[in-house]
Design an enzyme around this catalytic site. Sequence first.
Site, short mmCIF file in Angstrom:
data_model
loop_
_atom_site.label_atom_id
_atom_site.label_comp_id
_atom_site.label_asym_id
_atom_site.label_seq_id
_atom_site.Cartn_x
_atom_site.Cartn_y
_atom_site.Cartn_z
CB SER A 254 1.83 -9.77 5.28
OG SER A 254 1.30 -10.80 4.85
CE LYS A 255 1.93 -6.61 2.41
NZ LYS A 255 3.25 -7.33 2.34
#
Length: 496
Positions: A254-255
């Site tokens: 994820s980010k």
Amino acid sequence: MSVRVRYAPSPTGLQHIGGVRTALFNYLFARSSGGSFILRIEDTDQQRFSEEALKDLYETLDWFGIRCDEGPDVGGACGPYIQSHRFDIYQEYARKLLDSGHAYRCWCTAERLTAVREKQEQEKSSYKGYDRHCRDLTAAQQEEMKRENPNPVVRLKIPLDGSTSFSDMLMGEITRKNSDINPDPVLMKSDGYPTYHLANVVDDHLMEITHILRAQEWIPSGPLHVLLYRAFGWDPPVYCHLPMVMGKDGQKLSKRHGSTAVREFREQGYLSEAMINYISLLGWSFDDKREFFTLQELEELFSLDKINKAPGVFDYKKLEWFNGQYIRMKDARQLKEMLIPYLVHDQVVDNPPSPQQLEILDQAMPLIQERLHLLNDVSEMTRFLFCDIPAPPADQLIPKKHDASSTAEILSSSLKLLEPLDDDSVDRLEQEFREFCTREGIKLGAVLMPLRVAVTGSTISPPLFESMKLLGKEKTLSRIEAAIDQLRQKEQECDE
RNA sequence: GUCUCCUUCGUCUAGUGGUUAGGACACCGGGUUUUCAUCCCGGCAACAGGGGUUCGACUCCCCUAGGAGAUGCCA
């Protein structure tokens, strides 16, 4: 029967590594087996739909060179390929399930559902999910519910006992007790749109999809989908659940872990070839020695049986290494064209670049090509060639074991040696400096480092003499003079 | 909590009963070099643990542990 696979993204966000990996594997499987690759847009979530995301999807596939045989933009015999355009089809099939008794309407409100869930949580109940309130309502009860909530959803009747299994090409047989399947998942939302479960099964069947390659996060809903196929009286396709892409901490990428959107990588100056190559190796390998592949080669060599079961960690470092490799492999002229947008963006050169700037860039190519990891790096690396730089502070100019005074001396002497800069060869110049150092008993580094800082503004730069040559004699000398001034000033301060 | 899946160097992986367990990235040395980078050479480093099966297990089976994912009117 020829292979038909699909990539079915939901346009709710920018294309990310995980999605693209799925797309790539599907595409490669289709190509390597002489099958068809189909693109289908799953835009049944009207709340989260984003026009930009849709645009990004096409741009991304296009950038990678992943072309579909059927899809919204190219058409095909099984269209439309956008789920929102297939609204009526889902109505029809939901109706069939209702009629056959495989599904039922549910009028429960969102409030009731959350209440049910909260209660389960409080009681730490091992039973999670919908309580099947509307599953067996009498006609009268139904009428009553209708008054409360006129927009029902349609839910699938999951058998109360027994179990359902399916075979996965990678995992083998996967079985789940029906009582462990999400109790009666929603097939049709109250806004009339289908959920993923319904739309996906209906479309995959109607589009004659033979193999489903998707991420392992879908494994738990495999049995549910099989139940759906059976309810319709259809045969499920072959499943192959791909290992997930994780971040360094082992959690789903994820980010938090860094860039995840392909667009971001692209903006930073990653090459499509490098990304394709790296991503293809995420969960797949060819053999124990080869790791460089072009898309074309992958289209030929890819095979499902070399896919790994275990999830893989996305290694940013290795991607960057691949990128450097591909940059070095690039044709210099081609690479130059790719660098220009970055230089323009960072205002290192004019827009469009002037002929002189292009000329300089041209000659700088051999100096920077082997130094770049990302295209993005070019601006910092070459700024001193195109823009004025402030005279570096004295402290930065002074090499070890020297002071302001001796450094100024060195630079002054260099000035003379550099007189023939424009018409002398780099090799000869270097020779001159070497002789000078021997004569004066100074280390070569102690001469070149202050020069480098004076001319490029940094201790890290492309080769010095080449850089000077590109800069031109006039600018080179004036930068050195400016540096000498800095040193003289420092000298005075020290005297006072 | 429940269910499902997974487990070879830090990371990506090769390996399908007998190997000094191989490669790549990263890291650490060394060399080339005017800095950086490239390039070359070398090094570190793994079969999660415990039981079986077998003449022989990284390879097959079981258990344990650890990890992940799912558990939505999101996909």
